[in-house]
Write a protein that holds these residues in place. Structure first.
Motif, PDB file in Angstrom:
ATOM      1  N   ASN A 162      17.456   1.728   4.596  1.00 31.86           N
ATOM      2  CA  ASN A 162      17.853   2.771   5.863  1.00 31.86           C
ATOM      3  C   ASN A 162      17.329   4.023   5.242  1.00 31.86           C
ATOM      4  O   ASN A 162      17.072   4.952   6.164  1.00 31.86           O
ATOM      5  CB  ASN A 162      19.519   2.808   5.594  1.00 31.86           C
ATOM      6  N   ALA A 163      16.743   4.219   4.139  1.00 35.19           N
ATOM      7  CA  ALA A 163      16.048   5.714   3.645  1.00 35.19           C
ATOM      8  C   ALA A 163      14.740   5.827   4.551  1.00 35.19           C
ATOM      9  O   ALA A 163      14.353   7.009   4.639  1.00 35.19           O
ATOM     10  CB  ALA A 163      15.754   5.469   2.208  1.00 35.19           C
ATOM     11  N   TYR A 164      14.381   4.726   5.112  1.00 39.68           N
ATOM     12  CA  TYR A 164      13.157   4.839   5.753  1.00 39.68           C
ATOM     13  C   TYR A 164      13.045   4.470   7.346  1.00 39.68           C
ATOM     14  O   TYR A 164      12.192   4.487   7.931  1.00 39.68           O
ATOM     15  CB  TYR A 164      12.093   3.810   5.299  1.00 39.68           C
ATOM     16  N   LEU A 165      14.293   4.483   7.791  1.00 41.52           N
ATOM     17  CA  LEU A 165      14.570   3.988   9.365  1.00 41.52           C
ATOM     18  C   LEU A 165      15.117   5.138  10.037  1.00 41.52           C
ATOM     19  O   LEU A 165      15.808   5.872   9.488  1.00 41.52           O
ATOM     20  CB  LEU A 165      15.409   2.781   9.376  1.00 41.52           C
ATOM     21  N   ASP A 166      15.054   5.013  11.189  1.00 48.70           N
ATOM     22  CA  ASP A 166      15.783   6.058  12.320  1.00 48.70           C
ATOM     23  C   ASP A 166      16.790   5.250  13.054  1.00 48.70           C
ATOM     24  O   ASP A 166      17.347   5.754  14.122  1.00 48.70           O
ATOM     25  CB  ASP A 166      14.856   6.641  13.222  1.00 48.70           C
ATOM     26  N   GLY A 200       3.366   7.311   9.673  1.00 56.34           N
ATOM     27  CA  GLY A 200       3.037   7.913  10.723  1.00 56.34           C
ATOM     28  C   GLY A 200       2.092   7.239  11.848  1.00 56.34           C
ATOM     29  O   GLY A 200       1.688   7.923  12.723  1.00 56.34           O
ATOM     30  N   GLU A 201       1.663   5.901  11.571  1.00 53.40           N
ATOM     31  CA  GLU A 201       0.597   5.251  12.332  1.00 53.40           C
ATOM     32  C   GLU A 201       1.480   4.254  13.151  1.00 53.40           C
ATOM     33  O   GLU A 201       2.142   3.187  12.356  1.00 53.40           O
ATOM     34  CB  GLU A 201      -0.306   4.743  11.733  1.00 53.40           C
ATOM     35  N   PRO A 202       1.202   3.838  14.233  1.00 48.67           N
ATOM     36  CA  PRO A 202       1.590   2.449  14.859  1.00 48.67           C
ATOM     37  C   PRO A 202       1.179   1.565  14.102  1.00 48.67           C
ATOM     38  O   PRO A 202       0.188   1.561  13.477  1.00 48.67           O
ATOM     39  CB  PRO A 202       1.060   2.799  16.347  1.00 48.67           C
ATOM     40  N   PHE A 203       2.004   0.630  13.929  1.00 49.75           N
ATOM     41  CA  PHE A 203       1.579  -0.645  13.011  1.00 49.75           C
ATOM     42  C   PHE A 203       0.027  -1.321  13.421  1.00 49.75           C
ATOM     43  O   PHE A 203      -0.331  -1.566  12.236  1.00 49.75           O
ATOM     44  CB  PHE A 203       3.023  -1.693  12.957  1.00 49.75           C
ATOM     45  N   ALA A 204       0.130  -1.759  14.508  1.00 49.37           N
ATOM     46  CA  ALA A 204      -1.060  -2.286  14.873  1.00 49.37           C
ATOM     47  C   ALA A 204      -2.347  -1.430  14.443  1.00 49.37           C
ATOM     48  O   ALA A 204      -3.323  -1.903  14.051  1.00 49.37           O
ATOM     49  CB  ALA A 204      -1.182  -2.886  16.402  1.00 49.37           C
ATOM     50  N   TYR A 206       8.135  -2.058  10.352  1.00 47.73           N
ATOM     51  CA  TYR A 206       8.505  -0.751  10.816  1.00 47.73           C
ATOM     52  C   TYR A 206       8.481   0.319   9.818  1.00 47.73           C
ATOM     53  O   TYR A 206       8.333   1.423  10.251  1.00 47.73           O
ATOM     54  CB  TYR A 206       9.974  -0.872  11.451  1.00 47.73           C
ATOM     55  N   ILE A 207       8.951  -0.082   8.763  1.00 45.83           N
ATOM     56  CA  ILE A 207       8.890   1.007   7.349  1.00 45.83           C
ATOM     57  C   ILE A 207       7.583   1.498   7.307  1.00 45.83           C
ATOM     58  O   ILE A 207       7.242   2.724   6.978  1.00 45.83           O
ATOM     59  CB  ILE A 207       9.557   0.215   6.420  1.00 45.83           C
ATOM     60  N   VAL A 208       6.721   0.602   7.224  1.00 49.47           N
ATOM     61  CA  VAL A 208       5.126   1.050   7.087  1.00 49.47           C
ATOM     62  C   VAL A 208       4.575   1.942   8.162  1.00 49.47           C
ATOM     63  O   VAL A 208       4.043   3.218   8.011  1.00 49.47           O
ATOM     64  CB  VAL A 208       4.235  -0.016   7.086  1.00 49.47           C
ATOM     65  N   GLU A 209       5.156   1.844   9.479  1.00 49.20           N
ATOM     66  CA  GLU A 209       4.944   2.636  10.706  1.00 49.20           C
ATOM     67  C   GLU A 209       5.559   3.980  10.395  1.00 49.20           C
ATOM     68  O   GLU A 209       5.061   5.028  10.666  1.00 49.20           O
ATOM     69  CB  GLU A 209       5.161   2.024  11.921  1.00 49.20           C
ATOM     70  N   ARG A 210       6.921   4.055  10.008  1.00 53.13           N
ATOM     71  CA  ARG A 210       7.406   5.187   9.806  1.00 53.13           C
ATOM     72  C   ARG A 210       7.013   6.097   8.760  1.00 53.13           C
ATOM     73  O   ARG A 210       6.857   7.208   8.937  1.00 53.13           O
ATOM     74  CB  ARG A 210       8.699   4.882   9.504  1.00 53.13           C
ATOM     75  N   VAL A 211       6.824   5.811   7.793  1.00 58.51           N
ATOM     76  CA  VAL A 211       6.271   6.286   6.468  1.00 58.51           C
ATOM     77  C   VAL A 211       4.721   6.783   6.637  1.00 58.51           C
ATOM     78  O   VAL A 211       4.416   7.884   6.148  1.00 58.51           O
ATOM     79  CB  VAL A 211       6.649   5.675   4.937  1.00 58.51           C
ATOM     80  N   GLN A 239       0.902  -1.076   0.122  1.00 58.78           N
ATOM     81  CA  GLN A 239      -0.102  -0.127  -0.068  1.00 58.78           C
ATOM     82  C   GLN A 239       0.774   1.365  -0.125  1.00 58.78           C
ATOM     83  O   GLN A 239       0.549   2.200  -0.698  1.00 58.78           O
ATOM     84  CB  GLN A 239      -0.952   0.099   1.366  1.00 58.78           C
ATOM     85  N   GLN A 240       2.033   1.162   0.984  1.00 63.15           N
ATOM     86  CA  GLN A 240       2.782   2.627   0.867  1.00 63.15           C
ATOM     87  C   GLN A 240       3.663   2.637  -0.467  1.00 63.15           C
ATOM     88  O   GLN A 240       3.948   3.647  -0.676  1.00 63.15           O
ATOM     89  CB  GLN A 240       3.692   2.261   2.100  1.00 63.15           C
ATOM     90  N   ILE A 241       3.784   1.514  -1.275  1.00 61.25           N
ATOM     91  CA  ILE A 241       4.578   1.608  -2.380  1.00 61.25           C
ATOM     92  C   ILE A 241       3.731   2.220  -3.344  1.00 61.25           C
ATOM     93  O   ILE A 241       3.932   3.027  -4.262  1.00 61.25           O
ATOM     94  CB  ILE A 241       5.123   0.034  -2.758  1.00 61.25           C
ATOM     95  N   GLU A 242       2.364   1.741  -3.423  1.00 62.31           N
ATOM     96  CA  GLU A 242       1.225   2.463  -4.208  1.00 62.31           C
ATOM     97  C   GLU A 242       1.292   3.825  -3.816  1.00 62.31           C
ATOM     98  O   GLU A 242       1.140   4.624  -5.065  1.00 62.31           O
ATOM     99  CB  GLU A 242      -0.082   1.659  -3.918  1.00 62.31           C
ATOM    100  N   LEU A 243       1.279   4.154  -3.046  1.00 61.21           N
ATOM    101  CA  LEU A 243       1.194   5.614  -2.589  1.00 61.21           C
ATOM    102  C   LEU A 243       2.476   6.400  -2.790  1.00 61.21           C
ATOM    103  O   LEU A 243       2.216   7.584  -2.851  1.00 61.21           O
ATOM    104  CB  LEU A 243       0.738   5.866  -1.122  1.00 61.21           C
ATOM    105  N   GLY A 244       3.584   5.714  -3.217  1.00 62.97           N
ATOM    106  CA  GLY A 244       4.739   6.280  -3.687  1.00 62.97           C
ATOM    107  C   GLY A 244       5.652   6.991  -2.288  1.00 62.97           C
ATOM    108  O   GLY A 244       6.455   7.401  -2.492  1.00 62.97           O
TER     109      GLY A 244
END
Length: 480
Positions: free
Chosen positions: A120-124, A202-206, A195-200, A106-111
């Protein structure tokens, strides 16, 4: 089970599947579907009697509808509470990863995420390179990050739970080989995807899974949360251990350290909704192109054997193509299988003694064998100069921070010029040559299912061995 059925009987047995037109002859495929529920009843009755299976659920979807959903045994043996196929909750284990891959796509679809970007581009925090090369996002989907397995992924009690975002930062696995070159199943990689999904997002994964996967599909009985929400907890089937011949209940398992990789709890009707969405081009959660990516080939460890799709394992490459994902917690053993061109899928989950692990596999193979039978391959003689590469072979998926345990190695021995034996955990199997460095299990189809194959590959300095039933790992020859 495979005899002729009248169209009237078919209409009853396939009431929730696509109807058969009156003028259409009943095909062998339709006959196998018509008797499928009774077939499963028979297999499960035998497993409950012989495999210490406490409870199970089996559900099948076909042509856009639910064919049947059935519960077996007990959700609570001590209290005599039977499994309710419509309501009892099971732990799908690593089948949970398919929800996570859907979220990532879904996040790939959204760009927001690029398949070919360094993770690493998406991690802290930073995942170190190997030989100067990074892990790409697509390597997570294909289970090719080239990292060690990691232990300590469970918690004994709720107060010992570590949020997965904290856990993955303090348990970065060792890089072992270049990413994208060899499949070695990775719980850590799937947790990293979550975690990448969560980071990009802005929502906690669950929360993200609730809002963007489960709610759009009407999966009101599915969650990644541990412990379970109060509204769901009473419906949970119990896990068991076999002690002195008795099934003893165990506490609810806790996997929050790797939440996106295996923490989900779900019901059979909810798993139906998810399977139907994937079989229908993504339904309310994904675009058809994303579903095609999930089901398409990525990399295989061995030539001539199925490998990984993207998230899914490839169980059969063609005739028909079959993809799926298994899941094992300590207590629950599950499988979700999809046959896209047949518009068919099924989900199984079993709990009980250790026999429920084998029971899940046995039923999966029996269903595939009944629905999509496969003939054995002809045996062939050895080519001149081709010797069987006998020896001890060690799985590539392990925690490399710990000493290897030779007790888990495979022992491969020649059995004449055109056959071999494999000893695994005290069990011996025999294999016949069907091609150059390619063997097929001599006992035939596994419980009536796909014929299992074994393939040697690699040069003498890096000889390897893979099985068709285990596309997510390979075995390396142990050199003295």
């Amino acid at each position: 089970m495979s005899g002729a059925f009248s169209r009237a009987v078919l209409a009853v047995l396939l009431a929730t599947a696509a109807p058969v037109a009156a003028a259409t002859p009943v095909t062998a495929s339709q006959q196998r579907l018509a008797g499928l529920a009774d077939f499963v009843d028979g297999v499960m009755a035998q497993q409950i009697a012989t495999r210490e299976v406490a409870g199970a659920v089996v559900t099948v979807v076909h042509d856009g509808r639910v064919l049947f959903t059935r519960g077996y045994g007990f959700a609570d043996v001590g209290k005599g509470i039977a499994v309710d196929g419509a309501a009892t909750l099971f732990r799908p284990g690593s089948v949970s990863k398919m929800f996570t891959w859907a979220a990532l796509l879904q996040q790939i679809e959204l760009g927001r995420v690029d398949l070919d970007a360094d993770v690493n581009a998406y991690l802290d925090f930073k995942i170190p390179p190997f030989e100067g090369k990074p892990i790409l996002v697509r390597h997570l989907l294909s289970h090719t990050p080239g990292i060690s397995d990691v232990s300590g992924i469970t918690a004994p009690t709720v107060d010992k739970l570590t949020p997965y975002g904290d856990w993955i930062k303090t348990h970065i696995p060792e890089r072992r080989w270049p990413a994208g070159t060899e499949v070695s199943y990775s719980n850590y990689g799937a947790a990293l995807a979550g975690y990448i999904v969560e980071r990009v997002s802005g929502e906690p994964f669950a929360d993200y899974a609730d809002r963007h996967i489960f709610k759009p599909l009407g999966m009101t009985s599915t969650t990644f949360r541990e412990p379970l929400p109060a509204a769901l907890a009473p419906r949970m089937a119990s896990g068991y251990r076999l002690e002195e011949g008795r099934l003893t209940p165990k506490p609810f398992e806790l996997f929050s350290s790797i939440m996106p990789a295996g923490s989900a709890t779900s019901s059979a009707p909810d798993m139906n909704r998810f399977m139907l969405a994937l079989l229908n081009g993504g339904g309310a959660i994904l675009k058809p192109a994303s579903v095609r990516l999930l089901e398409s080939d990525s990399i295989a460890n061995a030539p001539d054997l199925p490998g990984m799709a993207h998230g899914f394992f490839v169980l059969r490459a063609a005739a028909p193509r079959i993809v799926g994902h298994g899941g094992n917690t300590g207590d629950f053993h599950s499988n979700m299988i999809l046959v896209p061109e047949a518009r068919l899928g099924f989900f199984i989950s079993e709990t009980g003694g250790q026999g429920s692990y084998g029971g899940r596999t046995e039923l999966t193979e029996a269903l595939i064998g009944r629905l999509f039978p496969q003939a054995p391959s002809p045996r062939v003689a050895a080519a001149a100069g081709e010797a069987i590469p006998a020896g001890a072979y060690r799985m590539n998926r392990r925690d490399y921070s710990r000493p290897a345990n030779p007790a888990y190695d495979l022992a491969v021995s020649a059995d004449g010029n055109n056959a071999l034996t494999v000893v695994n955990d005290g069990q011996t199997t025999r294999w016949n040559r069907i091609g150059p460095m390619l063997y097929e299990k001599a006992t035939g189809a596994r419980a009536g299912g796909p014929y299992e194959r074994l393939r040697f590959f690699g040069d003498e300095g890096r000889r390897r061995l893979s099985f068709s039933s285990l596309p997510h790992v390979t075995y390396h020859l142990v050199t003295p």
